[in-house]
Design a protein around this motif. Sequence first.
Motif, PDB file in Angstrom:
ATOM      1  N   VAL A   1      12.872  60.299  32.238  1.00 53.70           N
ATOM      2  CA  VAL A   1      11.902  59.194  32.202  1.00 53.70           C
ATOM      3  C   VAL A   1      12.300  58.099  33.182  1.00 53.70           C
ATOM      4  O   VAL A   1      11.481  57.648  33.997  1.00 53.70           O
ATOM      5  N   TYR A   2      13.537  57.675  33.128  1.00 57.24           N
ATOM      6  CA  TYR A   2      13.984  56.598  34.016  1.00 57.24           C
ATOM      7  C   TYR A   2      13.880  57.023  35.485  1.00 57.24           C
ATOM      8  O   TYR A   2      13.365  56.269  36.320  1.00 57.24           O
ATOM      9  N   ALA A   3      14.357  58.224  35.789  1.00 62.68           N
ATOM     10  CA  ALA A   3      14.328  58.696  37.183  1.00 62.68           C
ATOM     11  C   ALA A   3      12.894  58.732  37.714  1.00 62.68           C
ATOM     12  O   ALA A   3      12.648  58.340  38.859  1.00 62.68           O
ATOM     13  N   ALA A   4      11.961  59.179  36.898  1.00 60.46           N
ATOM     14  CA  ALA A   4      10.561  59.225  37.343  1.00 60.46           C
ATOM     15  C   ALA A   4       9.985  57.818  37.479  1.00 60.46           C
ATOM     16  O   ALA A   4       9.213  57.545  38.402  1.00 60.46           O
ATOM     17  N   TRP A   5      10.350  56.913  36.582  1.00 61.53           N
ATOM     18  CA  TRP A   5       9.805  55.545  36.604  1.00 61.53           C
ATOM     19  C   TRP A   5      10.153  54.841  37.912  1.00 61.53           C
ATOM     20  O   TRP A   5       9.357  54.065  38.429  1.00 61.53           O
ATOM     21  N   VAL A   6      11.321  55.131  38.458  1.00 64.02           N
ATOM     22  CA  VAL A   6      11.780  54.420  39.665  1.00 64.02           C
ATOM     23  C   VAL A   6      11.704  55.287  40.925  1.00 64.02           C
ATOM     24  O   VAL A   6      12.277  54.928  41.950  1.00 64.02           O
ATOM     25  N   SER A   7      10.983  56.388  40.874  1.00 62.68           N
ATOM     26  CA  SER A   7      10.888  57.283  42.030  1.00 62.68           C
ATOM     27  C   SER A   7       9.624  57.034  42.845  1.00 62.68           C
ATOM     28  O   SER A   7       8.531  56.934  42.292  1.00 62.68           O
ATOM     29  N   SER A   8       9.780  57.000  44.146  1.00 67.58           N
ATOM     30  CA  SER A   8       8.616  56.897  45.039  1.00 67.58           C
ATOM     31  C   SER A   8       7.757  58.150  44.979  1.00 67.58           C
ATOM     32  O   SER A   8       6.608  58.132  45.418  1.00 67.58           O
ATOM     33  N   ASN A   9       8.293  59.238  44.438  1.00 66.05           N
ATOM     34  CA  ASN A   9       7.539  60.491  44.321  1.00 66.05           C
ATOM     35  C   ASN A   9       6.640  60.540  43.095  1.00 66.05           C
ATOM     36  O   ASN A   9       5.834  61.460  42.960  1.00 66.05           O
ATOM     37  N   THR A  10       6.779  59.582  42.194  1.00 67.98           N
ATOM     38  CA  THR A  10       5.946  59.537  40.993  1.00 67.98           C
ATOM     39  C   THR A  10       4.686  58.747  41.326  1.00 67.98           C
ATOM     40  O   THR A  10       4.685  57.520  41.298  1.00 67.98           O
ATOM     41  N   VAL A  11       3.653  59.465  41.654  1.00 72.58           N
ATOM     42  CA  VAL A  11       2.383  58.845  42.023  1.00 72.58           C
ATOM     43  C   VAL A  11       1.367  59.200  40.941  1.00 72.58           C
ATOM     44  O   VAL A  11       0.982  60.355  40.791  1.00 72.58           O
ATOM     45  N   ILE A  12       0.956  58.201  40.184  1.00 70.72           N
ATOM     46  CA  ILE A  12       0.019  58.376  39.074  1.00 70.72           C
ATOM     47  C   ILE A  12      -1.331  57.810  39.501  1.00 70.72           C
ATOM     48  O   ILE A  12      -1.425  56.646  39.881  1.00 70.72           O
ATOM     49  N   SER A  13      -2.374  58.626  39.419  1.00 72.29           N
ATOM     50  CA  SER A  13      -3.719  58.194  39.787  1.00 72.29           C
ATOM     51  C   SER A  13      -4.098  56.945  38.986  1.00 72.29           C
ATOM     52  O   SER A  13      -3.752  56.848  37.811  1.00 72.29           O
ATOM     53  N   PRO A  14      -4.710  55.967  39.600  1.00 72.32           N
ATOM     54  CA  PRO A  14      -5.382  55.976  40.887  1.00 72.32           C
ATOM     55  C   PRO A  14      -4.492  55.620  42.075  1.00 72.32           C
ATOM     56  O   PRO A  14      -4.977  55.493  43.191  1.00 72.32           O
ATOM     57  N   ALA A  15      -3.186  55.485  41.864  1.00 73.41           N
ATOM     58  CA  ALA A  15      -2.284  55.240  43.002  1.00 73.41           C
ATOM     59  C   ALA A  15      -2.314  56.445  43.932  1.00 73.41           C
ATOM     60  O   ALA A  15      -2.496  57.578  43.498  1.00 73.41           O
ATOM     61  N   THR A  16      -2.153  56.178  45.218  1.00 79.84           N
ATOM     62  CA  THR A  16      -2.100  57.256  46.206  1.00 79.84           C
ATOM     63  C   THR A  16      -0.740  57.309  46.899  1.00 79.84           C
ATOM     64  O   THR A  16      -0.412  58.302  47.534  1.00 79.84           O
ATOM     65  N   ARG A  17       0.040  56.242  46.755  1.00 79.33           N
ATOM     66  CA  ARG A  17       1.372  56.215  47.364  1.00 79.33           C
ATOM     67  C   ARG A  17       2.227  55.189  46.642  1.00 79.33           C
ATOM     68  O   ARG A  17       1.740  54.151  46.201  1.00 79.33           O
ATOM     69  N   MET A  18       3.523  55.486  46.548  1.00 81.45           N
ATOM     70  CA  MET A  18       4.495  54.572  45.954  1.00 81.45           C
ATOM     71  C   MET A  18       5.652  54.402  46.929  1.00 81.45           C
ATOM     72  O   MET A  18       5.982  55.322  47.675  1.00 81.45           O
ATOM     73  N   ASP A  19       6.274  53.245  46.892  1.00 89.26           N
ATOM     74  CA  ASP A  19       7.476  52.981  47.680  1.00 89.26           C
ATOM     75  C   ASP A  19       8.354  52.087  46.816  1.00 89.26           C
ATOM     76  O   ASP A  19       8.032  50.921  46.593  1.00 89.26           O
ATOM     77  N   ILE A  20       9.436  52.661  46.287  1.00 92.12           N
ATOM     78  CA  ILE A  20      10.266  51.949  45.316  1.00 92.12           C
ATOM     79  C   ILE A  20      11.728  51.978  45.750  1.00 92.12           C
ATOM     80  O   ILE A  20      12.261  53.036  46.071  1.00 92.12           O
ATOM     81  N   LEU A  21      12.357  50.824  45.741  1.00 91.23           N
ATOM     82  CA  LEU A  21      13.797  50.699  45.965  1.00 91.23           C
ATOM     83  C   LEU A  21      14.359  49.989  44.724  1.00 91.23           C
ATOM     84  O   LEU A  21      14.342  48.751  44.639  1.00 91.23           O
ATOM     85  N   PRO A  22      14.800  50.768  43.703  1.00 91.65           N
ATOM     86  CA  PRO A  22      15.146  50.194  42.404  1.00 91.65           C
ATOM     87  C   PRO A  22      16.541  49.574  42.333  1.00 91.65           C
ATOM     88  O   PRO A  22      17.452  50.095  41.698  1.00 91.65           O
ATOM     89  N   GLU A  23      16.680  48.449  42.989  1.00 90.47           N
ATOM     90  CA  GLU A  23      17.925  47.671  42.923  1.00 90.47           C
ATOM     91  C   GLU A  23      17.542  46.208  42.953  1.00 90.47           C
ATOM     92  O   GLU A  23      16.445  45.858  43.413  1.00 90.47           O
TER      93      GLU A  23
END
Length: 132
Positions: free
Chosen positions: A16-38
Amino acid sequence: MNVTKHYIVPFPLKTVYAAWVSSNTVISPATRMDILPEVGGHYRLIMKSPEYTSSNEGRFLIAEPESHLRYTWEWNKDGEITEIDVRFTSIPEGTEIQLQHSGFKKQQSADIHASGWDSYIIGFCTFLEGAE
């Protein structure tokens, strides 16, 4: 105004945590994510279609792996900067997510986000089911 949510998802805390902070977790209606979790890192969510482009940008204020995140949230630079505080706890059923989204200036915005979080968690669980 605040939105407080509590969810139990049937997936392990690490997943759960890894997906929450991953740029690869794109949930519609999002089309792109960019996350740097620090702390000081960014959170960017992009929604793009032929009709519109929307974005959310924020900064991480707290980033305690597999435990606690706090980050800012602002849609389309609209001036309403809110904060999302998320706590993750491992439980026998999977993971408990306690979420508080605070700082709304308008009740309508709080209501939209309250509904949006419920939709997001449904999409997030569907995403995690596909990742297993």
